[in-house]
Enzyme design. Structure first.
Site, short mmCIF file in Angstrom:
data_model
loop_
_atom_site.label_atom_id
_atom_site.label_comp_id
_atom_site.label_asym_id
_atom_site.label_seq_id
_atom_site.Cartn_x
_atom_site.Cartn_y
_atom_site.Cartn_z
N HIS A 13 0.85 -1.20 0.00
CA HIS A 13 0.00 0.00 0.00
C HIS A 13 0.88 1.25 0.00
O HIS A 13 1.26 1.75 1.05
CB HIS A 13 -0.92 0.01 1.23
CG HIS A 13 -1.95 1.08 1.21
ND1 HIS A 13 -3.16 0.96 1.86
CD2 HIS A 13 -1.98 2.32 0.64
CE1 HIS A 13 -3.87 2.05 1.69
NE2 HIS A 13 -3.16 2.88 0.96
N HIS A 15 1.07 4.91 -2.50
CA HIS A 15 0.72 5.72 -3.66
C HIS A 15 2.01 6.32 -4.22
O HIS A 15 2.67 7.14 -3.54
CB HIS A 15 -0.26 6.82 -3.27
CG HIS A 15 -1.59 6.31 -2.84
ND1 HIS A 15 -2.66 6.24 -3.69
CD2 HIS A 15 -2.01 5.83 -1.64
CE1 HIS A 15 -3.70 5.74 -3.03
NE2 HIS A 15 -3.33 5.48 -1.78
N ARG A 68 3.92 15.16 -15.22
CA ARG A 68 3.27 15.24 -16.52
C ARG A 68 3.94 14.42 -17.63
O ARG A 68 3.36 14.25 -18.69
CB ARG A 68 3.19 16.69 -16.98
CG ARG A 68 2.34 17.58 -16.10
CD ARG A 68 2.04 18.90 -16.77
NE ARG A 68 1.32 18.73 -18.02
CZ ARG A 68 0.01 18.58 -18.13
NH1 ARG A 68 -0.75 18.54 -17.04
NH2 ARG A 68 -0.56 18.44 -19.31
N GLY A 171 -9.65 7.71 -2.80
CA GLY A 171 -10.35 8.97 -2.65
C GLY A 171 -11.30 8.97 -1.46
O GLY A 171 -11.34 8.01 -0.67
N GLU A 201 -11.48 3.31 5.95
CA GLU A 201 -10.46 4.25 6.43
C GLU A 201 -11.13 5.39 7.18
O GLU A 201 -10.86 5.62 8.35
CB GLU A 201 -9.66 4.78 5.25
CG GLU A 201 -8.59 5.80 5.63
CD GLU A 201 -7.87 6.38 4.43
OE1 GLU A 201 -6.85 7.07 4.64
OE2 GLU A 201 -8.33 6.17 3.28
#
Length: 355
Positions: A13, A15, A68, A171, A201
């Site tokens: 886990h 990100h 980007r 999210g 969560e």
């Protein structure tokens, strides 16, 4: 400096966008001509003092939008692999969120190719096996979420290394339950991608149940609110559902008030398998060694966290066998002694920063 805790680690886990250190993020913003609300590392660190989960999401979107190019995404993976390897990581499942990047003009090919190439380079340079789980933001309409599932399936089919292994849902949970996304995860499952949603969560047991019943969750990211329902806890234990728990993240977003009240130890005592992750380490001021020291302070043995990582990993079976053998060859008594020594300093440092 974070306390040093030895031993192999599996992280399921994290990100990848949230692993980028302040100096690197500022450099990306400059070269991509993207505005940030801050100019210095100190100001960015201050921005990362989150009031609550909603504030964290606002800052996360604002800062990660500076990424980007294919080179950016590749760098994100390789840089984190170096950090994770230094902490003993041997296997990492990295999360990334493509939809908002694409809809800000970034080509989907740049995103996926960057992360896939980064995963290959990470293993070649640092020996960390990286697998990828693209993530859907649960505020998206279902048709947009389906786009992410289709992109993920397309690149997974083209990838001979089988590096894309799952599909996530992240999210804000409040007001965005998992049930509407059932068709999206059904399509991902047809493509061989496992469901690894966030749930439990900031919202309670209904979110975890929805992820299990409607999405067919292979694991639950976070899941700590399951502790509120003994029947759900028994189900998680009986079905061998691994929770990917991130104690420092829960503290930073105010999901728990103190680490001492974190339910990790209670979940473990009830027989629920829990792996350990950093979530967004650059934003939360943590790393794998700190998380393991915190877990030791809560009485959770490193060997159990590693075993849960082996059980929950979405890798192919030969990789799992290798991870299991590595665990069997480890002197876990020595690892856990070191973790217990490091725990008081870790708890004090994390607690002080969170005030």
């Amino acid at each position: 400096m974070a306390p040093t805790v030895t031993g192999p680690k599996i992280e399921l886990h994290v990100h990848l966008e949230g692993t980028v250190r302040p100096a690197t993020l500022l450099a990306m913003a400059r070269r991509n001509n993207e505005a940030l609300p801050v100019r210095t590392e100190a100001e960015l660190t201050e921005l990362y003092r989150f009031r609550d989960f909603s504030h964290f999401i606002q800052v996360w979107v604002m800062t990660t939008n500076v990424m980007r190019t294919e080179a950016d995404f590749r760098q994100v993976v390789v840089d984190y692999a170096a950090q994770a390897a230094a902490a003993g990581a041997v296997y990492v499942e990295g999360i990334f969120s493509p939809w908002y990047r694409v809809h800000r003009g970034v080509r989907v090919e740049e995103i996926f190719h960057g992360y896939l190439d980064g995963a290959l380079e990470a293993e070649a340079r640092y020996g960390v096996q990286v697998r990828l789980t693209p993530d859907i933001d649960r505020v998206l309409p279902v048709d947009a979420a389906m786009e992410v599932a289709d992109w993920s399936a397309r690149f997974a089919r083209r990838d001979p290394e089988r590096l894309i292994v799952g599909l996530g849902l992240g999210g804000p949970e409040a007001g965005h339950p998992p049930e509407p996304f059932a068709p999206v995860f059904a399509r991902a499952r047809e493509a061989g991608l496992a469901a690894v949603p966030h749930a439990g969560e900031t919202v309670g047991v209904e979110s975890v149940r929805g992820a299990l019943d409607m999405l067919g969750a292979r694991r639950i990211r976070h899941g700590v609110r399951a502790i509120e329902d003994p029947a759900l806890v028994r189900r998680l234990a009986d079905e061998g559902i691994v929770l990917d728990v991130c104690p420092v993240s829960n503290l930073r977003t105010r999901s728990v008030t103190t680490l001492e009240e974190h339910p990790l130890a209670e979940l473990r005592a009830a027989g629920v398998a829990c792996s350990l992750g950093t979530d967004d380490p650059a934003m939360f001021g943590t790393d794998l060694e700190t998380e393991y020291a915190v877990a030791a302070g809560l009485g959770v043995p490193a060997r159990e966290l590693y075993a849960a990582g082996v059980a929950g990993a979405l890798c192919e079976e030969p990789v799992r066998v290798g991870l299991r053998k590595l665990g069997e060859a480890t002197d876990w008594d020595a690892v856990e002694r070191a973790a217990r020594v490091a725990a008081p300093a870790a708890l004090a440092r994390i607690g002080a920063v969170a005030l």
